[in-house]
Design a protein around this motif. Structure first.
Motif, PDB file in Angstrom:
ATOM      1  N   ILE A   7       0.881  -1.167   0.000  1.00 30.18           N
ATOM      2  CA  ILE A   7       0.000   0.000   0.000  1.00 30.18           C
ATOM      3  C   ILE A   7       0.918   1.216   0.000  1.00 30.18           C
ATOM      4  CG2 ILE A   7      -1.896   1.173   1.170  1.00 30.18           C
ATOM      5  CD1 ILE A   7      -2.576  -1.484   2.545  1.00 30.18           C
ATOM      6  N   ALA A   8       1.284   1.653  -1.199  1.00 34.09           N
ATOM      7  CA  ALA A   8       2.241   2.746  -1.354  1.00 34.09           C
ATOM      8  C   ALA A   8       1.521   4.088  -1.302  1.00 34.09           C
ATOM      9  CB  ALA A   8       2.991   2.601  -2.679  1.00 34.09           C
ATOM     10  N   THR A   9       2.256   5.124  -0.964  1.00 37.37           N
ATOM     11  CA  THR A   9       1.696   6.470  -0.981  1.00 37.37           C
ATOM     12  C   THR A   9       1.591   6.960  -2.424  1.00 37.37           C
ATOM     13  OG1 THR A   9       3.864   7.510  -0.791  1.00 37.37           O
ATOM     14  CG2 THR A   9       2.705   6.990   1.267  1.00 37.37           C
ATOM     15  N   ALA A  10       0.749   7.955  -2.618  1.00 33.09           N
ATOM     16  CA  ALA A  10       0.624   8.540  -3.954  1.00 33.09           C
ATOM     17  C   ALA A  10       1.953   9.142  -4.399  1.00 33.09           C
ATOM     18  CB  ALA A  10      -0.483   9.599  -3.954  1.00 33.09           C
ATOM     19  N   ASP A  11       2.685   9.779  -3.468  1.00 32.30           N
ATOM     20  CA  ASP A  11       3.979  10.359  -3.818  1.00 32.30           C
ATOM     21  C   ASP A  11       4.970   9.294  -4.257  1.00 32.30           C
ATOM     22  OD1 ASP A  11       3.096  12.892  -3.248  1.00 32.30           O
ATOM     23  OD2 ASP A  11       3.986  12.978  -1.243  1.00 32.30           O
ATOM     24  N   ALA A  12       4.934   8.120  -3.615  1.00 34.66           N
ATOM     25  CA  ALA A  12       5.870   7.052  -3.987  1.00 34.66           C
ATOM     26  C   ALA A  12       5.637   6.590  -5.422  1.00 34.66           C
ATOM     27  CB  ALA A  12       5.739   5.875  -3.025  1.00 34.66           C
ATOM     28  N   HIS A  13       4.374   6.608  -5.861  1.00 34.46           N
ATOM     29  CA  HIS A  13       4.075   6.186  -7.235  1.00 34.46           C
ATOM     30  C   HIS A  13       4.737   7.106  -8.254  1.00 34.46           C
ATOM     31  CE1 HIS A  13       1.159   2.855  -6.837  1.00 34.46           C
ATOM     32  NE2 HIS A  13       0.802   3.442  -5.712  1.00 34.46           N
ATOM     33  N   THR A  14       4.990   8.368  -7.893  1.00 37.68           N
ATOM     34  CA  THR A  14       5.559   9.300  -8.868  1.00 37.68           C
ATOM     35  C   THR A  14       7.022   9.001  -9.170  1.00 37.68           C
ATOM     36  OG1 THR A  14       6.231  10.912  -7.167  1.00 37.68           O
ATOM     37  CG2 THR A  14       3.992  11.107  -8.072  1.00 37.68           C
ATOM     38  N   VAL A  15       7.738   8.346  -8.226  1.00 31.95           N
ATOM     39  CA  VAL A  15       9.142   8.016  -8.461  1.00 31.95           C
ATOM     40  C   VAL A  15       9.352   6.511  -8.620  1.00 31.95           C
ATOM     41  CG1 VAL A  15      10.034  10.072  -7.307  1.00 31.95           C
ATOM     42  CG2 VAL A  15       9.591   8.019  -5.963  1.00 31.95           C
ATOM     43  N   GLY A  16       8.285   5.726  -8.453  1.00 33.35           N
ATOM     44  CA  GLY A  16       8.382   4.284  -8.654  1.00 33.35           C
ATOM     45  C   GLY A  16       9.192   3.604  -7.569  1.00 33.35           C
ATOM     46  N   GLY A  17       9.832   2.513  -7.950  1.00 37.54           N
ATOM     47  CA  GLY A  17      10.578   1.718  -6.986  1.00 37.54           C
ATOM     48  C   GLY A  17       9.813   0.466  -6.617  1.00 37.54           C
ATOM     49  N   TYR A  18      10.445  -0.348  -5.771  1.00 33.66           N
ATOM     50  CA  TYR A  18       9.958  -1.693  -5.467  1.00 33.66           C
ATOM     51  C   TYR A  18       8.519  -1.704  -4.976  1.00 33.66           C
ATOM     52  CZ  TYR A  18       9.844  -6.299  -3.242  1.00 33.66           C
ATOM     53  OH  TYR A  18       9.498  -7.568  -2.856  1.00 33.66           O
ATOM     54  N   GLU A  19       8.193  -0.918  -3.960  1.00 33.65           N
ATOM     55  CA  GLU A  19       6.874  -1.005  -3.319  1.00 33.65           C
ATOM     56  C   GLU A  19       5.741  -0.557  -4.250  1.00 33.65           C
ATOM     57  OE1 GLU A  19      10.131  -0.546  -0.348  1.00 33.65           O
ATOM     58  OE2 GLU A  19       9.469   0.649  -2.075  1.00 33.65           O
ATOM     59  N   PRO A  20       5.788   0.641  -4.826  1.00 39.78           N
ATOM     60  CA  PRO A  20       4.689   1.032  -5.726  1.00 39.78           C
ATOM     61  C   PRO A  20       4.621   0.202  -6.995  1.00 39.78           C
ATOM     62  CG  PRO A  20       6.414   2.702  -5.709  1.00 39.78           C
ATOM     63  CD  PRO A  20       6.728   1.740  -4.606  1.00 39.78           C
TER      64      PRO A  20
END
Length: 457
Positions: free
Chosen positions: A386-399
């Motif tokens: 359950i990633a934050t909306a901000d995390a989705h903008t930079v990607g990475g493992y969790e999002p």
């Protein structure tokens, strides 16, 4: 006339002497409407060497330390609830259904009032991958619940906080792109929150709940520099939550039950440097277990000093609210159960997956001083990251691995806020005695209790 001062003095002496006899060092009176019972059970597979380890998949040759589950039954005189903790990687949907049905059959606690949480242990078996173990797990949870319900005692609740040192954020952003890297400057929650349930007979608590934020993946895949375990730790284990439970129970001479509840640990892991990190050894797991266990023991001990005892409540109403919501998914809508459970001043809010650490901070900020918030992930289901909306903008493992779209964050926060309103009880609609408001609340509660999915009793 001359006897009155003497009589008065004698009466004062008798009363003070009687009062002194009532106060005993090392015990304290309990004035409370709340009753609690607790039991723990070993859930280690008997054929551990043949069981499939999930999380970081690997073959193991045996067992380092036992996996355990704890069941805490609560009754405020009107409402019953239960909290279940397990040394497993998840609270799988099928397992939650089956466990709730079995516990309700054994104790009478409504299924909808049973909170099932997992430590997120990466060194244990999977539910669907080990069906014989799964059936035995449900049976043992039922037995533990029955034992807990048969040992109910009046209790009050102490609260304390301390800190751990071994968790670290595992995300760094370079040139607008997130990578897996230990990040001491990233968001992190090092707090340990401790609830202790006391019957007052001694300074040993009936039960201790510890809440901390970190992936239990000390015993995990290694890397080429991770001697002696480059392929991961070769035995089944409960990881640092199990080590900490054992430490706390040792502090109380095995006369208390320690239960672990995981927080928003989606992007928090053990600080074990490597390429990008290494597998733990015995020194590492002792460090973590004693770090957390010591923090719990300190907080629990401080909360029974006389100044802290005076702060304890005498009335602990139990309120539970839950709802299954549809969250926007990358491929299809994702159903997720969210729950709010309030026990006196303590508010548990749950999410069925791996929320990043910022979720805890945002929910606590929204609750403010209306209650003492304890935010859980890995509870009442398992929808993954359950990633934050901000995390989705930079990607990475969790999002990238998450099934959810960025828009899911706002829905989760809003819905948990609404569930908190219902159980905290300071919103007009939650306490209004107007007939329409009463009817609405009664209808909502009836529907909630009936909506709990049926499992196998």
């Amino acid at each position: 006339m001359h006897l009155r001062p003497a009589l008065l003095l004698g009466l004062c002496f008798i009363l003070s002497h009687a009062h002194a006899q009532e106060i005993k060092d090392g015990s304290f009176p309990i004035v409370s409407n709340l009753k609690a019972g607790v039991a723990k059970v070993d859930i280690t597979p008997p054929d551990a060497a043949e069981s499939k380890i999930v999380g970081h998949v690997r073959q193991v040759s045996g067992v380092r330390d036992p996996l355990r589950a704890g069941v805490l039954i609560l009754d405020d005189g009107e409402t019953k609830a239960a909290i279940v903790t397990m040394d497993t990687i998840g609270a799988w949907d099928d397992m939650v259904k089956d466990a709730r049905a079995r516990i309700e059959a054994e104790t009478g606690v409504p299924s909808a009032n049973i909170l099932i949480s997992a430590s997120h242990n990466h060194s244990g078996p999977g539910y669907m991958e080990n069906m014989r173990w799964a059936a035995d797990l449900i049976r043992k949870l039922g037995l533990a619940a029955k034992e807990a319900a048969a040992s109910m005692k009046p209790v009050n609740i102490g609260y304390g906080e301390d800190r751990i040192s071994f968790g670290i954020n595992r995300r760094k952003t370079y040139d607008g792109r997130a990578v897996v890297s230990l990040n001491p400057d990233g968001p992190n929650d090092k707090r340990v929150k401790v609830l202790r349930f006391d019957d007052g007979r001694t300074l040993t608590p009936l039960a201790v709940i510890m809440h901390a934020v970190c992936h239990p993946c000390f015993f995990t895949w290694g890397d080429k520099g991770s001697q002696p375990y480059p392929k991961g730790y070769p035995k089944m284990s409960a990881d640092f939550p199990g080590e900490a439970q054992t430490f706390v129970e040792m502090c109380y001479a095995q006369k208390t039950s320690a239960l672990f509840m995981q927080g928003c640990a989606g992007d928090i892991r053990p600080n074990l440097p490597g390429y990008p990190y290494r597998c733990a050894d015995e020194a590492d797991i002792q460090w973590a277990g004693r770090d957390l266990g010591g923090a719990v023991a300190r907080a629990a001990s401080f909360s029974v000093t006389r100044e802290q005892l005076r702060k304890r409540e005498t009335f602990y109403p139990i309120r539970v609210a839950s709802e299954v919501v549809e969250l926007p998914g990358k491929e299809q809508p994702v159903r997720a159960e969210l729950m709010a459970m309030k026990i006196g001043p303590f508010l548990l809010l749950t999410m069925p997956g791996e929320p990043m650490v910022e979720y805890g901070f945002k929910l606590e900020q929204a609750i403010a001083n209306r209650a003492t918030p304890i935010i859980l992930g890995y509870a009442n289901g398992n929808i993954g990251y359950i990633a934050t909306a901000d995390a989705h903008t930079v990607g990475g493992y969790e999002p990238n691995l998450s099934k959810l779209k960025p828009e899911a964050e706002a829905i989760i926060l809003k819905k948990l806020g609404a569930l908190a309103d219902r159980v905290v009880g300071d919103v007009f609609e939650s306490f209004s005695k107007h007939p329409k408001d009463l009817q609405k609340r009664e209808a909502e509660e009836k529907a909630r209790l009936q909506s709990a999915p049926a499992g196998k009793p």
